[in-house]
Design a protein around this motif. Structure first.
Motif, PDB file in Angstrom:
ATOM      1  N   ARG A   1      22.990  35.514  13.409  1.00  0.00           N
ATOM      2  CA  ARG A   1      21.983  36.036  14.335  1.00  0.00           C
ATOM      3  C   ARG A   1      22.518  35.999  15.759  1.00  0.00           C
ATOM      4  N   LEU A   2      22.506  37.174  16.398  1.00  0.00           N
ATOM      5  CA  LEU A   2      22.957  37.259  17.779  1.00  0.00           C
ATOM      6  C   LEU A   2      21.809  37.539  18.737  1.00  0.00           C
ATOM      7  N   GLY A   3      20.608  37.713  18.216  1.00  0.00           N
ATOM      8  CA  GLY A   3      19.445  37.988  19.043  1.00  0.00           C
ATOM      9  C   GLY A   3      18.245  38.220  18.164  1.00  0.00           C
ATOM     10  N   PRO A   4      17.076  38.454  18.756  1.00  0.00           N
ATOM     11  CA  PRO A   4      15.852  38.641  17.969  1.00  0.00           C
ATOM     12  C   PRO A   4      15.939  39.768  16.946  1.00  0.00           C
ATOM     13  N   ASP A   5      16.596  40.853  17.299  1.00  0.00           N
ATOM     14  CA  ASP A   5      16.689  42.006  16.400  1.00  0.00           C
ATOM     15  C   ASP A   5      18.130  42.360  16.078  1.00  0.00           C
ATOM     16  N   ARG A   6      19.030  41.401  16.224  1.00  0.00           N
ATOM     17  CA  ARG A   6      20.442  41.674  15.971  1.00  0.00           C
ATOM     18  C   ARG A   6      20.994  40.604  15.028  1.00  0.00           C
ATOM     19  N   SER A   7      21.279  41.008  13.810  1.00  0.00           N
ATOM     20  CA  SER A   7      21.823  40.060  12.831  1.00  0.00           C
ATOM     21  C   SER A   7      22.554  40.830  11.749  1.00  0.00           C
ATOM     22  N   PHE A   8      23.441  40.151  11.051  1.00  0.00           N
ATOM     23  CA  PHE A   8      24.117  40.731   9.903  1.00  0.00           C
ATOM     24  C   PHE A   8      24.403  39.620   8.900  1.00  0.00           C
ATOM     25  N   VAL A   9      24.718  40.018   7.680  1.00  0.00           N
ATOM     26  CA  VAL A   9      24.930  39.070   6.587  1.00  0.00           C
ATOM     27  C   VAL A   9      26.426  38.945   6.319  1.00  0.00           C
ATOM     28  N   MET A  10      26.887  37.709   6.207  1.00  0.00           N
ATOM     29  CA  MET A  10      28.291  37.427   5.939  1.00  0.00           C
ATOM     30  C   MET A  10      28.411  36.727   4.588  1.00  0.00           C
ATOM     31  N   ALA A  11      29.430  37.103   3.807  1.00  0.00           N
ATOM     32  CA  ALA A  11      29.656  36.506   2.488  1.00  0.00           C
ATOM     33  C   ALA A  11      31.001  35.805   2.462  1.00  0.00           C
ATOM     34  N   ASP A  12      30.995  34.582   1.962  1.00  0.00           N
ATOM     35  CA  ASP A  12      32.217  33.795   1.782  1.00  0.00           C
ATOM     36  C   ASP A  12      32.467  33.647   0.290  1.00  0.00           C
ATOM     37  N   ILE A  13      33.648  34.068  -0.179  1.00  0.00           N
ATOM     38  CA  ILE A  13      33.967  33.928  -1.598  1.00  0.00           C
ATOM     39  C   ILE A  13      35.119  32.946  -1.753  1.00  0.00           C
ATOM     40  N   PRO A  14      35.314  32.395  -2.946  1.00  0.00           N
ATOM     41  CA  PRO A  14      36.444  31.475  -3.152  1.00  0.00           C
ATOM     42  C   PRO A  14      37.770  32.120  -2.776  1.00  0.00           C
ATOM     43  N   GLY A  15      38.710  31.296  -2.352  1.00  0.00           N
ATOM     44  CA  GLY A  15      40.010  31.784  -1.927  1.00  0.00           C
ATOM     45  C   GLY A  15      40.766  32.479  -3.044  1.00  0.00           C
ATOM     46  N   LEU A  16      41.588  33.448  -2.662  1.00  0.00           N
ATOM     47  CA  LEU A  16      42.350  34.226  -3.625  1.00  0.00           C
ATOM     48  C   LEU A  16      43.787  33.715  -3.689  1.00  0.00           C
ATOM     49  N   ILE A  17      44.382  33.836  -4.854  1.00  0.00           N
ATOM     50  CA  ILE A  17      45.796  33.519  -5.026  1.00  0.00           C
ATOM     51  C   ILE A  17      46.457  34.683  -5.733  1.00  0.00           C
ATOM     52  N   GLU A  18      47.775  34.640  -5.833  1.00  0.00           N
ATOM     53  CA  GLU A  18      48.512  35.714  -6.497  1.00  0.00           C
ATOM     54  C   GLU A  18      48.054  35.838  -7.949  1.00  0.00           C
ATOM     55  N   GLY A  19      47.750  37.069  -8.357  1.00  0.00           N
ATOM     56  CA  GLY A  19      47.277  37.319  -9.715  1.00  0.00           C
ATOM     57  C   GLY A  19      45.771  37.214  -9.863  1.00  0.00           C
ATOM     58  N   ALA A  20      45.039  37.111  -8.742  1.00  0.00           N
ATOM     59  CA  ALA A  20      43.588  36.958  -8.815  1.00  0.00           C
ATOM     60  C   ALA A  20      42.926  38.135  -9.517  1.00  0.00           C
ATOM     61  N   HIS A  21      43.444  39.359  -9.269  1.00  0.00           N
ATOM     62  CA  HIS A  21      42.842  40.543  -9.889  1.00  0.00           C
ATOM     63  C   HIS A  21      42.943  40.507 -11.401  1.00  0.00           C
ATOM     64  N   ALA A  22      43.913  39.742 -11.935  1.00  0.00           N
ATOM     65  CA  ALA A  22      44.113  39.666 -13.379  1.00  0.00           C
ATOM     66  C   ALA A  22      43.507  38.403 -13.978  1.00  0.00           C
ATOM     67  N   GLY A  23      42.830  37.616 -13.153  1.00  0.00           N
ATOM     68  CA  GLY A  23      42.146  36.452 -13.680  1.00  0.00           C
ATOM     69  C   GLY A  23      42.668  35.116 -13.220  1.00  0.00           C
ATOM     70  N   ALA A  24      43.627  35.081 -12.305  1.00  0.00           N
ATOM     71  CA  ALA A  24      44.182  33.808 -11.850  1.00  0.00           C
ATOM     72  C   ALA A  24      43.305  33.208 -10.754  1.00  0.00           C
ATOM     73  N   GLY A  25      43.190  31.882 -10.781  1.00  0.00           N
ATOM     74  CA  GLY A  25      42.473  31.185  -9.725  1.00  0.00           C
ATOM     75  C   GLY A  25      40.969  31.344  -9.825  1.00  0.00           C
ATOM     76  N   LEU A  26      40.282  30.883  -8.768  1.00  0.00           N
ATOM     77  CA  LEU A  26      38.828  30.908  -8.749  1.00  0.00           C
ATOM     78  C   LEU A  26      38.278  32.221  -8.206  1.00  0.00           C
ATOM     79  N   GLY A  27      39.103  32.996  -7.484  1.00  0.00           N
ATOM     80  CA  GLY A  27      38.574  34.183  -6.831  1.00  0.00           C
ATOM     81  C   GLY A  27      38.463  35.401  -7.711  1.00  0.00           C
ATOM     82  N   SER A  28      39.030  35.375  -8.923  1.00  0.00           N
ATOM     83  CA  SER A  28      39.093  36.572  -9.752  1.00  0.00           C
ATOM     84  C   SER A  28      37.724  37.149 -10.053  1.00  0.00           C
ATOM     85  N   ARG A  29      36.799  36.320 -10.504  1.00  0.00           N
ATOM     86  CA  ARG A  29      35.493  36.831 -10.898  1.00  0.00           C
ATOM     87  C   ARG A  29      34.632  37.172  -9.702  1.00  0.00           C
ATOM     88  N   PHE A  30      35.056  36.764  -8.492  1.00  0.00           N
ATOM     89  CA  PHE A  30      34.261  37.030  -7.307  1.00  0.00           C
ATOM     90  C   PHE A  30      34.811  38.176  -6.462  1.00  0.00           C
TER      91      PHE A  30
END
Length: 346
Positions: free
Chosen positions: A202-231
């Protein structure tokens, strides 16, 4: 509360009520004729996007949902009561698939959207329907139809304006804690973030946006490695990606440039490069770990080595340096863009 972004549920729409076989029997009215009414229609199963939900955790223990059956018809041409629909609340951003073959059924992207996923069975017909000039006393009726029965896979993709991406321990959780009320775990070891977190900046009464934090990515995440793959899928609904990179990694086997390139490869490999088309800002983090006279040259060298063409905002989320400027720049970018997604244009 544990974050759950996938769920399997079984749904069954209501069956239609059977038709009634009845004949009018009243004093002084001989041969009154057929008066059996139709059955009621079975209830539907409807998914509704609810703004108050942000996880599928409610489906961990309640997995079967059934709509009400239609009531059978009655004499005196009375139609049976229709079955009540079964409404199931899900988070906005939920995608629905047929669990049997994986085919998509639909998605609920905005709060209040509704999707009928199983239709109730049709009503049975009473014998009054079959009366004709040659059959004055029909005893024929029809049975109500069974409602649809399905096994569904629900998949949640977080709806956020800004998504944080980077290696484990890049400072993503510290940043979202600094700019919002979200409180993900922060520690001096990798993979402290096990589940996605949403925070409202929130930056003011009518100014805000939503931020998403996902688990960190490692090499091979797209193929299922680490915690970030499913996210990784959650980033596909984020309008801007903030790529956090430790400006002075302590490991000798990696530097900031190789870390950025590694994450880029994972983004390019996920869903045919869908994430690579998102606008991505570079955020060199943990600037407080460098001596003041080395900070600007380190950032300049990083930008030059990457040939970076999007905005660059060095920050120290721990001390707050650069955080306000980054938040304001993101807010202005979101306000100027309207409702559309940002995509890279060559």
């Amino acid at each position: 509360m544990k974050f759950v972004d996938e769920a399997l549920i079984t749904i069954e729409a209501g069956a239609g009520g059977h038709g009634c076989s009845s004949f009018r029997r009243e004093k002084y009215i001989p041969k009154g004729g057929p008066d059996g009414g139709d059955g009621g229609v079975g209830g539907d199963v409807v998914l509704i996007a609810d703004a108050g939900l942000n996880t599928l955790v409610d489906f961990r223990y309640t997995r079967r949902f059934k709509a009400e059956n239609g009531q059978p018809g009655q004499g005196k041409n009375r139609t049976g009561k229709d079955g009540a629909d079964r409404h199931i609340k899900v988070p906005a951003g939920t995608m629905i698939f047929d669990a049997a073959d994986g085919s998509p059924i639909g998605e609920l992207a905005a709060p209040g959207e509704r999707l009928r996923v199983a239709q109730g069975g049709g009503r049975g017909l009473g014998n009054a329907r079959f009366k004709s000039s040659i059959n004055r006393a029909p005893r024929r009726t029809t049975q109500g139809k069974q409602g649809q029965f399905l096994e569904l896979k629900l998949e949640l993709r977080l709806l956020a304006d800004v998504g944080l991406v980077g290696l484990p321990n890049a400072g993503k959780s510290t940043l979202i804690r600094a700019v919002s009320a979200a409180r993900p775990k922060v520690a001096d070891y990798p993979f402290t973030t096990l589940y996605p977190a949403l925070g409202v900046v929130r930056l003011g009464p009518d100014r805000s946006f939503v931020m998403a934090d996902i688990p960190g990515l490692i090499e091979g995440a797209h193929a299922g490695a680490g915690l970030g793959s499913r996210f990784l899928r959650h980033l596909s609904r984020n309008r801007i990606l903030l790529h956090l990179v430790d400006i002075a990694p302590i490991t000798e086997q990696s530097d900031a440039v190789s870390q950025v390139r590694g994450i880029e490869r994972e983004l390019l490999s996920f869903e045919s490069g869908l994430l690579a088309s998102r606008e991505r800002w570079l955020v060199p983090s943990k600037m407080d770990l460098l001596p003041p006279d080395e900070r600007e040259p380190a950032v300049a060298a990083l930008v030059e080595a990457l040939n970076w063409r999007f905005p660059v905002y060095p920050i120290s989320a721990l001390t707050g340096s650069g955080v306000d400027a980054l938040s304001e720049a993101m807010m202005r970018r979101i306000e100027s863009s309207g409702a559309g997604d940002f995509e890279v244009s060559d």
